[in-house]
Design a protein around this motif. Sequence first.
Motif, PDB file in Angstrom:
ATOM      1  N   ASN A  13      21.229   1.374  -5.324  1.00  0.00           N
ATOM      2  CA  ASN A  13      21.082   2.217  -6.517  1.00  0.00           C
ATOM      3  C   ASN A  13      19.716   2.897  -6.626  1.00  0.00           C
ATOM      4  N   TYR A  14      18.808   2.628  -5.726  1.00  0.00           N
ATOM      5  CA  TYR A  14      17.543   3.367  -5.724  1.00  0.00           C
ATOM      6  C   TYR A  14      17.387   4.215  -4.455  1.00  0.00           C
ATOM      7  N   GLN A  15      18.517   4.535  -3.825  1.00  0.00           N
ATOM      8  CA  GLN A  15      18.502   5.375  -2.626  1.00  0.00           C
ATOM      9  C   GLN A  15      18.123   6.804  -2.987  1.00  0.00           C
ATOM     10  N   VAL A  16      17.150   7.346  -2.267  1.00  0.00           N
ATOM     11  CA  VAL A  16      16.770   8.745  -2.422  1.00  0.00           C
ATOM     12  C   VAL A  16      17.728   9.571  -1.567  1.00  0.00           C
ATOM     13  N   LYS A  17      18.440  10.469  -2.195  1.00  0.00           N
ATOM     14  CA  LYS A  17      19.446  11.272  -1.498  1.00  0.00           C
ATOM     15  C   LYS A  17      18.794  12.066  -0.363  1.00  0.00           C
ATOM     16  N   GLY A  18      19.364  11.922   0.818  1.00  0.00           N
ATOM     17  CA  GLY A  18      18.894  12.684   1.972  1.00  0.00           C
ATOM     18  C   GLY A  18      17.613  12.177   2.611  1.00  0.00           C
ATOM     19  N   ALA A  19      17.162  10.976   2.268  1.00  0.00           N
ATOM     20  CA  ALA A  19      15.912  10.451   2.841  1.00  0.00           C
ATOM     21  C   ALA A  19      16.052  10.280   4.351  1.00  0.00           C
ATOM     22  N   LYS A  20      15.187  10.940   5.097  1.00  0.00           N
ATOM     23  CA  LYS A  20      15.187  10.847   6.553  1.00  0.00           C
ATOM     24  C   LYS A  20      13.865  10.297   7.075  1.00  0.00           C
ATOM     25  N   ASN A  21      12.822  10.450   6.306  1.00  0.00           N
ATOM     26  CA  ASN A  21      11.488  10.024   6.696  1.00  0.00           C
ATOM     27  C   ASN A  21      10.805   9.345   5.518  1.00  0.00           C
ATOM     28  N   GLY A  22       9.874   8.463   5.824  1.00  0.00           N
ATOM     29  CA  GLY A  22       9.119   7.808   4.767  1.00  0.00           C
ATOM     30  C   GLY A  22       7.781   7.322   5.292  1.00  0.00           C
ATOM     31  N   MET A  23       6.866   7.074   4.381  1.00  0.00           N
ATOM     32  CA  MET A  23       5.545   6.600   4.738  1.00  0.00           C
ATOM     33  C   MET A  23       5.098   5.539   3.748  1.00  0.00           C
ATOM     34  N   MET A  24       4.374   4.550   4.243  1.00  0.00           N
ATOM     35  CA  MET A  24       3.783   3.549   3.359  1.00  0.00           C
ATOM     36  C   MET A  24       2.340   3.326   3.771  1.00  0.00           C
ATOM     37  N   LEU A  25       1.516   3.019   2.791  1.00  0.00           N
ATOM     38  CA  LEU A  25       0.113   2.666   3.011  1.00  0.00           C
ATOM     39  C   LEU A  25      -0.099   1.311   2.364  1.00  0.00           C
ATOM     40  N   ASN A  26      -0.607   0.377   3.125  1.00  0.00           N
ATOM     41  CA  ASN A  26      -0.907  -0.954   2.587  1.00  0.00           C
ATOM     42  C   ASN A  26      -2.398  -1.202   2.719  1.00  0.00           C
ATOM     43  N   ILE A  27      -3.023  -1.592   1.623  1.00  0.00           N
ATOM     44  CA  ILE A  27      -4.442  -1.945   1.614  1.00  0.00           C
ATOM     45  C   ILE A  27      -4.501  -3.381   1.142  1.00  0.00           C
ATOM     46  N   GLY A  28      -4.912  -4.268   2.030  1.00  0.00           N
ATOM     47  CA  GLY A  28      -4.882  -5.688   1.707  1.00  0.00           C
ATOM     48  C   GLY A  28      -6.250  -6.310   1.580  1.00  0.00           C
ATOM     49  N   GLY A  29      -6.234  -7.519   1.041  1.00  0.00           N
ATOM     50  CA  GLY A  29      -7.471  -8.285   0.914  1.00  0.00           C
ATOM     51  C   GLY A  29      -8.510  -7.546   0.112  1.00  0.00           C
ATOM     52  N   SER A  30      -9.686  -7.475   0.644  1.00  0.00           N
ATOM     53  CA  SER A  30     -10.796  -6.764  -0.010  1.00  0.00           C
ATOM     54  C   SER A  30     -10.913  -5.358   0.544  1.00  0.00           C
ATOM     55  N   ALA A  31      -9.764  -4.720   0.741  1.00  0.00           N
ATOM     56  CA  ALA A  31      -9.665  -3.360   1.278  1.00  0.00           C
ATOM     57  C   ALA A  31     -10.201  -3.270   2.702  1.00  0.00           C
ATOM     58  N   ILE A  32     -10.109  -4.379   3.455  1.00  0.00           N
ATOM     59  CA  ILE A  32     -10.541  -4.340   4.851  1.00  0.00           C
ATOM     60  C   ILE A  32      -9.355  -4.402   5.814  1.00  0.00           C
ATOM     61  N   THR A  33      -8.186  -4.717   5.309  1.00  0.00           N
ATOM     62  CA  THR A  33      -6.972  -4.729   6.124  1.00  0.00           C
ATOM     63  C   THR A  33      -6.106  -3.571   5.652  1.00  0.00           C
ATOM     64  N   ASN A  34      -6.074  -2.504   6.406  1.00  0.00           N
ATOM     65  CA  ASN A  34      -5.382  -1.291   5.996  1.00  0.00           C
ATOM     66  C   ASN A  34      -4.481  -0.801   7.118  1.00  0.00           C
ATOM     67  N   TYR A  35      -3.270  -0.377   6.771  1.00  0.00           N
ATOM     68  CA  TYR A  35      -2.409   0.223   7.774  1.00  0.00           C
ATOM     69  C   TYR A  35      -1.411   1.158   7.126  1.00  0.00           C
ATOM     70  N   VAL A  36      -0.889   2.044   7.961  1.00  0.00           N
ATOM     71  CA  VAL A  36       0.092   3.041   7.533  1.00  0.00           C
ATOM     72  C   VAL A  36       1.287   2.949   8.492  1.00  0.00           C
ATOM     73  N   PHE A  37       2.483   2.994   7.932  1.00  0.00           N
ATOM     74  CA  PHE A  37       3.698   3.117   8.730  1.00  0.00           C
ATOM     75  C   PHE A  37       4.367   4.427   8.340  1.00  0.00           C
ATOM     76  N   ILE A  38       4.788   5.172   9.322  1.00  0.00           N
ATOM     77  CA  ILE A  38       5.606   6.357   9.110  1.00  0.00           C
ATOM     78  C   ILE A  38       6.898   6.110   9.867  1.00  0.00           C
ATOM     79  N   VAL A  39       8.012   6.155   9.148  1.00  0.00           N
ATOM     80  CA  VAL A  39       9.314   5.836   9.726  1.00  0.00           C
ATOM     81  C   VAL A  39      10.231   7.027   9.512  1.00  0.00           C
ATOM     82  N   GLY A  40      11.001   7.354  10.518  1.00  0.00           N
ATOM     83  CA  GLY A  40      11.944   8.450  10.399  1.00  0.00           C
ATOM     84  C   GLY A  40      13.110   8.261  11.341  1.00  0.00           C
ATOM     85  N   LYS A  41      14.113   9.057  11.136  1.00  0.00           N
ATOM     86  CA  LYS A  41      15.248   9.004  12.046  1.00  0.00           C
ATOM     87  C   LYS A  41      15.505  10.417  12.569  1.00  0.00           C
ATOM     88  N   GLU A  42      16.070  10.463  13.741  1.00  0.00           N
ATOM     89  CA  GLU A  42      16.314  11.757  14.380  1.00  0.00           C
ATOM     90  C   GLU A  42      17.512  12.437  13.798  1.00  0.00           C
TER      91      GLU A  42
END
Length: 84
Positions: free
Chosen positions: A55-84
């Motif tokens: 029920n929270y599906q974004v219609k037509g979602a093909k790509n997405g990105m997340m940014l996680n900042i952990g701890g004291s802002a010293i553990t940071n990463y980004v994932f970009i996910v998509g489908k062909e």
Amino acid sequence: MCEGVRSVENGLIAFDGAKPINPSGGLIGCGHPVGASGARMFVDLYKQVTGKAGNYQVKGAKNGMMLNIGGSAITNYVFIVGKE
């Protein structure tokens, strides 16, 4: 006025907007598992791109990105996910 405020006011980042953010409610709406918040974020990203977000599906979602900042802002990463 800053761009962030404009993005909220004009609906750009709303669930049905052109660039929706946190359609599930994010970590506040779904629980914030300390030490595993990045994994929780990735599950949401995976569900959106694979069309399994229910029920929270974004219609037509093909790509997405997340940014996680952990701890004291010293553990940071980004994932970009998509489908062909």
